[in-house]
Design a protein around this motif. Structure first.
Motif, PDB file in Angstrom:
ATOM      1  N   LEU A 120       5.399   1.860  -3.252  1.00 36.44           N
ATOM      2  CA  LEU A 120       5.197   3.220  -3.068  1.00 36.44           C
ATOM      3  C   LEU A 120       4.569   3.432  -1.667  1.00 36.44           C
ATOM      4  O   LEU A 120       4.950   4.160  -0.940  1.00 36.44           O
ATOM      5  N   ILE A 121       3.586   2.759  -1.478  1.00 33.10           N
ATOM      6  CA  ILE A 121       2.939   2.880  -0.177  1.00 33.10           C
ATOM      7  C   ILE A 121       3.717   2.622   0.797  1.00 33.10           C
ATOM      8  O   ILE A 121       3.944   3.137   2.024  1.00 33.10           O
ATOM      9  N   ASN A 122       4.617   1.338   0.534  1.00 36.74           N
ATOM     10  CA  ASN A 122       5.591   1.029   1.780  1.00 36.74           C
ATOM     11  C   ASN A 122       6.622   2.127   2.009  1.00 36.74           C
ATOM     12  O   ASN A 122       6.935   2.478   2.898  1.00 36.74           O
ATOM     13  N   MET A 123       7.068   2.900   0.928  1.00 32.95           N
ATOM     14  CA  MET A 123       8.194   3.716   1.029  1.00 32.95           C
ATOM     15  C   MET A 123       7.552   4.799   1.656  1.00 32.95           C
ATOM     16  O   MET A 123       8.197   5.447   2.771  1.00 32.95           O
ATOM     17  N   TYR A 124       6.423   5.494   1.346  1.00 30.16           N
ATOM     18  CA  TYR A 124       5.867   6.475   1.988  1.00 30.16           C
ATOM     19  C   TYR A 124       5.731   6.526   3.472  1.00 30.16           C
ATOM     20  O   TYR A 124       5.823   7.303   4.300  1.00 30.16           O
ATOM     21  N   SER A 125       5.164   5.352   3.866  1.00 32.76           N
ATOM     22  CA  SER A 125       4.978   4.942   4.920  1.00 32.76           C
ATOM     23  C   SER A 125       6.283   4.905   6.094  1.00 32.76           C
ATOM     24  O   SER A 125       6.270   5.245   7.058  1.00 32.76           O
ATOM     25  N   LYS A 126       7.284   4.517   5.430  1.00 33.90           N
ATOM     26  CA  LYS A 126       8.416   4.449   5.936  1.00 33.90           C
ATOM     27  C   LYS A 126       9.116   5.825   6.194  1.00 33.90           C
ATOM     28  O   LYS A 126       9.614   5.840   7.342  1.00 33.90           O
ATOM     29  N   TYR A 127       8.806   6.692   5.369  1.00 32.94           N
ATOM     30  CA  TYR A 127       9.244   8.198   5.572  1.00 32.94           C
ATOM     31  C   TYR A 127       8.107   8.632   6.515  1.00 32.94           C
ATOM     32  O   TYR A 127       8.744   9.736   7.306  1.00 32.94           O
ATOM     33  N   GLY A 128       7.159   7.984   7.067  1.00 34.87           N
ATOM     34  CA  GLY A 128       6.069   8.779   7.723  1.00 34.87           C
ATOM     35  C   GLY A 128       5.295   9.550   7.017  1.00 34.87           C
ATOM     36  O   GLY A 128       4.444  10.166   7.898  1.00 34.87           O
ATOM     37  N   TYR A 129       5.235   9.636   5.812  1.00 40.27           N
ATOM     38  CA  TYR A 129       4.200  10.323   5.206  1.00 40.27           C
ATOM     39  C   TYR A 129       2.875   9.408   4.865  1.00 40.27           C
ATOM     40  O   TYR A 129       2.892   8.930   3.699  1.00 40.27           O
ATOM     41  N   SER A 139      -5.528   4.590  -4.913  1.00 40.23           N
ATOM     42  CA  SER A 139      -5.337   4.603  -6.364  1.00 40.23           C
ATOM     43  C   SER A 139      -5.277   3.239  -6.935  1.00 40.23           C
ATOM     44  O   SER A 139      -5.169   2.913  -8.303  1.00 40.23           O
ATOM     45  N   VAL A 140      -5.016   2.236  -5.984  1.00 42.18           N
ATOM     46  CA  VAL A 140      -4.661   0.670  -6.670  1.00 42.18           C
ATOM     47  C   VAL A 140      -5.881   0.201  -7.038  1.00 42.18           C
ATOM     48  O   VAL A 140      -6.746  -0.049  -6.344  1.00 42.18           O
ATOM     49  N   GLU A 141      -5.943  -0.471  -8.367  1.00 36.38           N
ATOM     50  CA  GLU A 141      -7.228  -0.546  -8.751  1.00 36.38           C
ATOM     51  C   GLU A 141      -7.388  -2.082  -8.275  1.00 36.38           C
ATOM     52  O   GLU A 141      -8.719  -2.453  -7.833  1.00 36.38           O
ATOM     53  N   ASP A 142      -6.450  -3.115  -8.226  1.00 29.25           N
ATOM     54  CA  ASP A 142      -6.682  -4.577  -8.018  1.00 29.25           C
ATOM     55  C   ASP A 142      -5.975  -4.746  -6.649  1.00 29.25           C
ATOM     56  O   ASP A 142      -4.903  -4.928  -6.464  1.00 29.25           O
ATOM     57  N   LYS A 143      -6.585  -4.200  -5.532  1.00 26.61           N
ATOM     58  CA  LYS A 143      -5.945  -4.246  -4.384  1.00 26.61           C
ATOM     59  C   LYS A 143      -5.967  -5.764  -3.880  1.00 26.61           C
ATOM     60  O   LYS A 143      -6.872  -6.396  -3.971  1.00 26.61           O
ATOM     61  N   ASP A 144      -4.591  -6.261  -3.607  1.00 24.95           N
ATOM     62  CA  ASP A 144      -4.402  -7.735  -3.105  1.00 24.95           C
ATOM     63  C   ASP A 144      -4.141  -7.623  -1.671  1.00 24.95           C
ATOM     64  O   ASP A 144      -4.047  -6.462  -1.287  1.00 24.95           O
ATOM     65  N   VAL A 145      -4.144  -8.730  -1.276  1.00 23.38           N
ATOM     66  CA  VAL A 145      -3.817  -8.874   0.168  1.00 23.38           C
ATOM     67  C   VAL A 145      -2.301  -8.165   0.505  1.00 23.38           C
ATOM     68  O   VAL A 145      -2.077  -7.670   1.640  1.00 23.38           O
ATOM     69  N   VAL A 146      -1.250  -8.297  -0.486  1.00 23.82           N
ATOM     70  CA  VAL A 146      -0.245  -7.660   0.036  1.00 23.82           C
ATOM     71  C   VAL A 146      -0.369  -6.007  -0.153  1.00 23.82           C
ATOM     72  O   VAL A 146       0.221  -5.516   1.054  1.00 23.82           O
ATOM     73  N   SER A 147      -0.872  -5.512  -0.786  1.00 20.85           N
ATOM     74  CA  SER A 147      -1.247  -4.026  -0.698  1.00 20.85           C
ATOM     75  C   SER A 147      -1.828  -3.465   0.636  1.00 20.85           C
ATOM     76  O   SER A 147      -1.680  -2.647   1.169  1.00 20.85           O
ATOM     77  N   TRP A 148      -2.913  -4.442   1.080  1.00 21.29           N
ATOM     78  CA  TRP A 148      -3.532  -4.247   1.969  1.00 21.29           C
ATOM     79  C   TRP A 148      -2.721  -4.338   3.371  1.00 21.29           C
ATOM     80  O   TRP A 148      -2.812  -3.603   4.113  1.00 21.29           O
ATOM     81  N   ASN A 149      -1.894  -5.234   3.458  1.00 17.24           N
ATOM     82  CA  ASN A 149      -0.777  -5.652   4.586  1.00 17.24           C
ATOM     83  C   ASN A 149       0.050  -4.131   4.467  1.00 17.24           C
ATOM     84  O   ASN A 149       0.686  -3.972   5.709  1.00 17.24           O
ATOM     85  N   ALA A 150       0.604  -3.817   3.466  1.00 20.63           N
ATOM     86  CA  ALA A 150       1.455  -2.544   3.434  1.00 20.63           C
ATOM     87  C   ALA A 150       0.921  -1.480   4.176  1.00 20.63           C
ATOM     88  O   ALA A 150       1.417  -0.705   4.871  1.00 20.63           O
TER      89      ALA A 150
END
Length: 528
Positions: A120-129, A139-150
């Motif tokens: 979802l993070i990725n999709m919204y950022s690709k829309y520019g949102y 809202s991500v509870e267990d943030k891993d390196v991939v979600s940070w990278n996104a």
DNA sequence: ATAGGGTTAG
């Protein structure tokens, strides 16, 4: 897939099956689809892998089509269903579809887990949102390196370099173990911000970690090209000598063109058959440098290699001829293009605009707005059209276009659009209207108006000798940007000169000297 | 199933 594969081996030796194998190798996606149709049971997990198979083979419409069927057939969909669908939505830039899918995920309780949320993070950022992207990230509870990278690459994608570096700093604070993906995005951020020192530091980190040197090396070459250090870019290329690939070579070639190292660029091009892609990026370098001669040579290379039907390359050629003042050549190319995209139309409008023909620019724009054109103007198109109107003093047309942008096309004007529009109103001598616009913007944004707007308003006040408002804007600008931006002093000084307050002109010049700002030497952009 | 390197318009 795995259930069907062994049978291929069972029947080798017969000519029909040899054919079957070739088809399998050549067209994996089509074959996967075919095999899938033969499955006795369409269970959810095989459908899910089919969704990502479509996406991987570059067929996002296939993903969405299958998803619609699945959605109609069964209400039970898993998070494995949604992630490839979100990827397809992002690729097709249908923000509405994406939001609907997100809503459905919430309804079905599938909006949980790091992987779904990262998609979802990725999709919204690709829309520019970006705001939505950040909300999901938080809202991500267990943030891993991939979600940070996104999140990091989301800021980078949307031109928010400083924010991207902020994310990197936060990762460091939170002791996230960074990956090569992180480093890659950070290198690109340094390139976009053109910050040499930090870029070199990241280069050191790349060398120390020593991972994925081909991809990171390519990013490093892009970085050194963007800061004008071609010798360093070349060094990176030489060090990775045996491991280089086409992408890396392309990065180096377009860097050479951008930095006018033409000899090296053409030498590198002769190493392998140049791709349409590298010629396209090289043409952009010619456009930036107004290098018609080199642009023509690249056009010749494109012709020799049979790339003339590549639409992106044609857009590059069109833009290059337009930027180099070859309006007839640009128009000929434009007319010959069978599929004109929004980029083609916008480039053509801009070609007329920068060559001073505002009327022709508007003519093309109106043609674009007709039903039959098959494209819709976007925010870049309107920026080009508005600047054409400002340039040519087409006041009424400019007002009409600004209105159209908001009402007919539902586009939200950005700062750049307002700057152009203020310029148009200024040419019409309408400082009253400009002031009403500024007041409305202040109301909406709690007094925070971008400096670029104040700059445009100050120019309008200079042109129209509006002393009272001008002095207010000048003071505001000095408070907000004076200490860090030398151009503010010059601008404010020009305003006081325009209204004849010579004592203030002297004061500004004094301040400029005090700060040690030196006026850069002017240069012509015309290549003789 | 999620994130990364070289293409087009401001």
């Amino acid at each position: 897939m795995s259930a069907r594969l062994p049978r291929l081996g069972d029947v080798t030796g017969k000519s029909t099956n040899l054919f079957y194998r070739i088809v399998f190798l050549r067209n994996f996606a089509a074959h996967a689809d075919h095999v899938f149709d033969e499955l006795p049971q369409r269970d959810l997990s095989s459908l899910n892998s089919q969704l990502s198979s479509y996406l991987r083979s570059g067929n996002p419409n296939g993903t969405l089509g299958l998803f619609h069927k699945m959605h109609r057939a069964s209400p039970d969909l898993s998070s494995h269903t949604f992630t490839p669908v979100l990827g397809a939505c992002a690729l097709l830039s249908y923000p509405e579809t994406g939001r609907q899918v997100h809503a459905l995920m919430i309804k079905q309780g599938a909006e949980t887990g790091t992987i779904s949320k990262t998609a979802l993070i990725n999709m919204y950022s690709k829309y520019g949102y970006l705001a939505d992207s950040v909300t999901v990230f938080e809202s991500v509870e267990d943030k891993d390196v991939v979600s940070w990278n996104a999140l990091l690459s989301g800021f980078l994608r949307n031109g928010k370099g400083k924010e991207a570096l902020g994310v990197f700093a936060a990762m460091y604070r939170e002791r996230v173990e960074i990956s090569e993906f992180t480093l890659c995005s950070v290198v690109k951020t340094c390139a976009s911000l053109k910050i040499l020192q930090q870029g070199k530091q990241v280069h050191a980190m790349v060398v120390v970690t020593g991972r994925d040197l081909v991809v990171l090396g390519t990013a490093m070459i892009g970085f050194y090209s963007s800061v004008g250090l071609m010798s360093e870019a070349m060094k990176v290329y030489m060090i990775l000598n045996v491991h280089t690939d086409e992408v890396m070579l392309n990065s180096l070639i377009s860097g050479c063109i951008r930095n006018r190292n033409y000899k090296e660029a053409f030498l590198l091009m002769s190493r392998q058959r140049p791709s349409a892609r590298v010629l396209t990026s090289s043409l952009a370098g010619c456009s930036d440098n107004s290098d018609l001669w080199i642009g023509k040579q690249i056009h010749c290379v494109a012709l020799r290699n049979g790339f003339v039907s590549d639409s992106k390359l044609c857009n590059g050629l069109l833009d290059m001829y337009g930027k180099c003042g070859q309006i007839v050549q640009a128009r000929t190319l434009f007319s010959a293009m069978p599929c004109k995209s929004v980029v083609s139309w916008t480039s053509m409008i801009d070609a007329y605009a920068v060559n001073g023909d505002g009327v022709k620019a508007l003519e093309i724009f109106r043609e674009m707005c007709e039903e039959g054109s098959g494209v819709l103007p976007n925010s870049v198109t309107f920026l080009v059209v508005l600047s054409a109107c400002a340039h040519a003093g087409l006041v009424e047309e400019g007002k009409e276009c600004f209105g159209m942008m908001k009402e007919k096309y539902r586009l939200v004007p950005g700062t750049e659009h307002y700057v152009c529009f203020i310029d148009i109103l200024s040419k019409a001598g309408d400082t009253e209207e400009i002031w009403r616009l500024v007041e409305r913007m202040m109301e909406k944004s709690d007094q925070n108006i971008p400096c670029a707007i104040w700059v445009a308003v100050l120019s309008a006040c200079s042109l129209n000798m509006d002393v009272t408002r001008g002095e207010y804007v000048a003071r505001r600008l000095m408070e907000e940007t004076g200490p860090v931006n030398s151009s503010t002093y010059v601008l404010v000084s020009n305003f006081y000169a325009a209204i004849g307050k010579w004592d203030m002109v002297e004061e500004m010049r004094g301040k400029l000297k005090e700060k040690g700002f030196v006026k850069a030497a002017g240069h012509s952009s015309v290549i003789v």
